[in-house]
Design a protein around this motif. Structure first.
Motif, PDB file in Angstrom:
ATOM      1  N   ALA A  32       0.831  -1.207   0.000  1.00  0.00           N
ATOM      2  CA  ALA A  32       0.000   0.000   0.000  1.00  0.00           C
ATOM      3  C   ALA A  32       0.862   1.252   0.000  1.00  0.00           C
ATOM      4  O   ALA A  32       0.562   2.227  -0.708  1.00  0.00           O
ATOM      5  N   ILE A  33       1.937   1.233   0.763  1.00  0.00           N
ATOM      6  CA  ILE A  33       2.838   2.383   0.832  1.00  0.00           C
ATOM      7  C   ILE A  33       3.498   2.622  -0.517  1.00  0.00           C
ATOM      8  O   ILE A  33       3.533   3.749  -1.020  1.00  0.00           O
ATOM      9  N   SER A  34       4.006   1.554  -1.131  1.00  0.00           N
ATOM     10  CA  SER A  34       4.699   1.720  -2.414  1.00  0.00           C
ATOM     11  C   SER A  34       3.735   2.153  -3.519  1.00  0.00           C
ATOM     12  O   SER A  34       4.090   2.980  -4.364  1.00  0.00           O
ATOM     13  N   SER A  35       2.505   1.628  -3.513  1.00  0.00           N
ATOM     14  CA  SER A  35       1.547   2.044  -4.548  1.00  0.00           C
ATOM     15  C   SER A  35       1.165   3.516  -4.376  1.00  0.00           C
ATOM     16  O   SER A  35       1.001   4.239  -5.361  1.00  0.00           O
ATOM     17  N   PHE A  36       1.039   3.967  -3.132  1.00  0.00           N
ATOM     18  CA  PHE A  36       0.738   5.373  -2.884  1.00  0.00           C
ATOM     19  C   PHE A  36       1.885   6.266  -3.354  1.00  0.00           C
ATOM     20  O   PHE A  36       1.668   7.305  -3.977  1.00  0.00           O
ATOM     21  N   GLN A  37       3.122   5.844  -3.066  1.00  0.00           N
ATOM     22  CA  GLN A  37       4.278   6.628  -3.492  1.00  0.00           C
ATOM     23  C   GLN A  37       4.360   6.709  -5.011  1.00  0.00           C
ATOM     24  O   GLN A  37       4.647   7.766  -5.575  1.00  0.00           O
ATOM     25  N   GLU A  38       4.100   5.582  -5.687  1.00  0.00           N
ATOM     26  CA  GLU A  38       4.130   5.578  -7.153  1.00  0.00           C
ATOM     27  C   GLU A  38       3.034   6.469  -7.732  1.00  0.00           C
ATOM     28  O   GLU A  38       3.250   7.174  -8.712  1.00  0.00           O
ATOM     29  N   THR A  40       1.641   9.136  -6.343  1.00  0.00           N
ATOM     30  CA  THR A  40       1.962  10.557  -6.161  1.00  0.00           C
ATOM     31  C   THR A  40       3.061  10.994  -7.123  1.00  0.00           C
ATOM     32  O   THR A  40       3.012  12.107  -7.648  1.00  0.00           O
ATOM     33  N   LYS A  41       4.031  10.117  -7.381  1.00  0.00           N
ATOM     34  CA  LYS A  41       5.091  10.465  -8.330  1.00  0.00           C
ATOM     35  C   LYS A  41       4.542  10.580  -9.748  1.00  0.00           C
ATOM     36  O   LYS A  41       4.915  11.481 -10.497  1.00  0.00           O
ATOM     37  N   LYS A  43       1.570  11.402 -10.673  1.00  0.00           N
ATOM     38  CA  LYS A  43       0.727  12.592 -10.810  1.00  0.00           C
ATOM     39  C   LYS A  43       1.529  13.882 -10.686  1.00  0.00           C
ATOM     40  O   LYS A  43       0.987  14.971 -10.815  1.00  0.00           O
ATOM     41  N   GLY A  44       2.817  13.746 -10.384  1.00  0.00           N
ATOM     42  CA  GLY A  44       3.662  14.925 -10.262  1.00  0.00           C
ATOM     43  C   GLY A  44       3.436  15.684  -8.965  1.00  0.00           C
ATOM     44  O   GLY A  44       3.739  16.869  -8.868  1.00  0.00           O
ATOM     45  N   MET A  45       2.895  14.994  -7.986  1.00  0.00           N
ATOM     46  CA  MET A  45       2.633  15.647  -6.700  1.00  0.00           C
ATOM     47  C   MET A  45       3.911  15.684  -5.872  1.00  0.00           C
ATOM     48  O   MET A  45       4.768  14.818  -6.003  1.00  0.00           O
ATOM     49  N   ILE A  46       4.012  16.687  -5.060  1.00  0.00           N
ATOM     50  CA  ILE A  46       5.147  16.785  -4.150  1.00  0.00           C
ATOM     51  C   ILE A  46       4.631  16.764  -2.724  1.00  0.00           C
ATOM     52  O   ILE A  46       3.474  17.087  -2.465  1.00  0.00           O
ATOM     53  N   ALA A  47       5.493  16.379  -1.814  1.00  0.00           N
ATOM     54  CA  ALA A  47       5.099  16.350  -0.408  1.00  0.00           C
ATOM     55  C   ALA A  47       4.872  17.769   0.077  1.00  0.00           C
ATOM     56  O   ALA A  47       5.552  18.708  -0.329  1.00  0.00           O
ATOM     57  N   GLY A  48       3.913  17.928   0.923  1.00  0.00           N
ATOM     58  CA  GLY A  48       3.652  19.248   1.476  1.00  0.00           C
ATOM     59  C   GLY A  48       2.170  19.494   1.663  1.00  0.00           C
ATOM     60  O   GLY A  48       1.360  18.587   1.691  1.00  0.00           O
ATOM     61  N   ARG A  49       1.828  20.731   1.749  1.00  0.00           N
ATOM     62  CA  ARG A  49       0.451  21.130   2.007  1.00  0.00           C
ATOM     63  C   ARG A  49      -0.446  20.822   0.813  1.00  0.00           C
ATOM     64  O   ARG A  49      -0.107  21.132  -0.317  1.00  0.00           O
ATOM     65  N   VAL A  50      -1.604  20.236   1.068  1.00  0.00           N
ATOM     66  CA  VAL A  50      -2.521  19.871  -0.004  1.00  0.00           C
ATOM     67  C   VAL A  50      -3.585  20.938  -0.192  1.00  0.00           C
ATOM     68  O   VAL A  50      -3.842  21.381  -1.298  1.00  0.00           O
ATOM     69  N   ARG A  51      -4.225  21.347   0.878  1.00  0.00           N
ATOM     70  CA  ARG A  51      -5.297  22.325   0.739  1.00  0.00           C
ATOM     71  C   ARG A  51      -4.712  23.736   0.762  1.00  0.00           C
ATOM     72  O   ARG A  51      -3.696  24.000   1.405  1.00  0.00           O
ATOM     73  N   PRO A  52      -5.328  24.670   0.055  1.00  0.00           N
ATOM     74  CA  PRO A  52      -4.820  26.047   0.055  1.00  0.00           C
ATOM     75  C   PRO A  52      -5.039  26.718   1.411  1.00  0.00           C
ATOM     76  O   PRO A  52      -5.965  26.376   2.149  1.00  0.00           O
TER      77      PRO A  52
END
Length: 68
Positions: A32-38, A40-41, A43-52
């Motif tokens: 589950a962890i590896s699928s989530f990481q893949e 996010t990568k 989709k081009g998402m970066i770690a950090g704040r999601v909501r404005p």
């Protein structure tokens, strides 16, 4: 003096127990962890704040920025 919810005794946990639990959960949820990481990568998402930030929240948080 009031009686607190949960009784008078608190459960304690040792660091070794915590480390063991983390290792076990890491193995258990590795897929589950590896699928989530893949995902996010891909989709081009970066770690950090999601909501404005709300304008008021942004103003308050700007007061606490680190000074150089």
């Amino acid at each position: 003096m009031r009686k607190r919810k949960g009784g008078g005794k608190l459960t304690t946990i040792r660091l070794k127990d915590l480390e063991t639990r983390v290792k076990k959960n890491n193995k258990k949820y590795k897929k589950a962890i590896s699928s989530f990481q893949e995902e996010t990568k891909s989709k081009g998402m970066i770690a950090g704040r999601v909501r404005p930030k709300h304008p008021t929240e942004a103003k308050i948080l700007s007061m606490f920025q680190k000074k150089k």
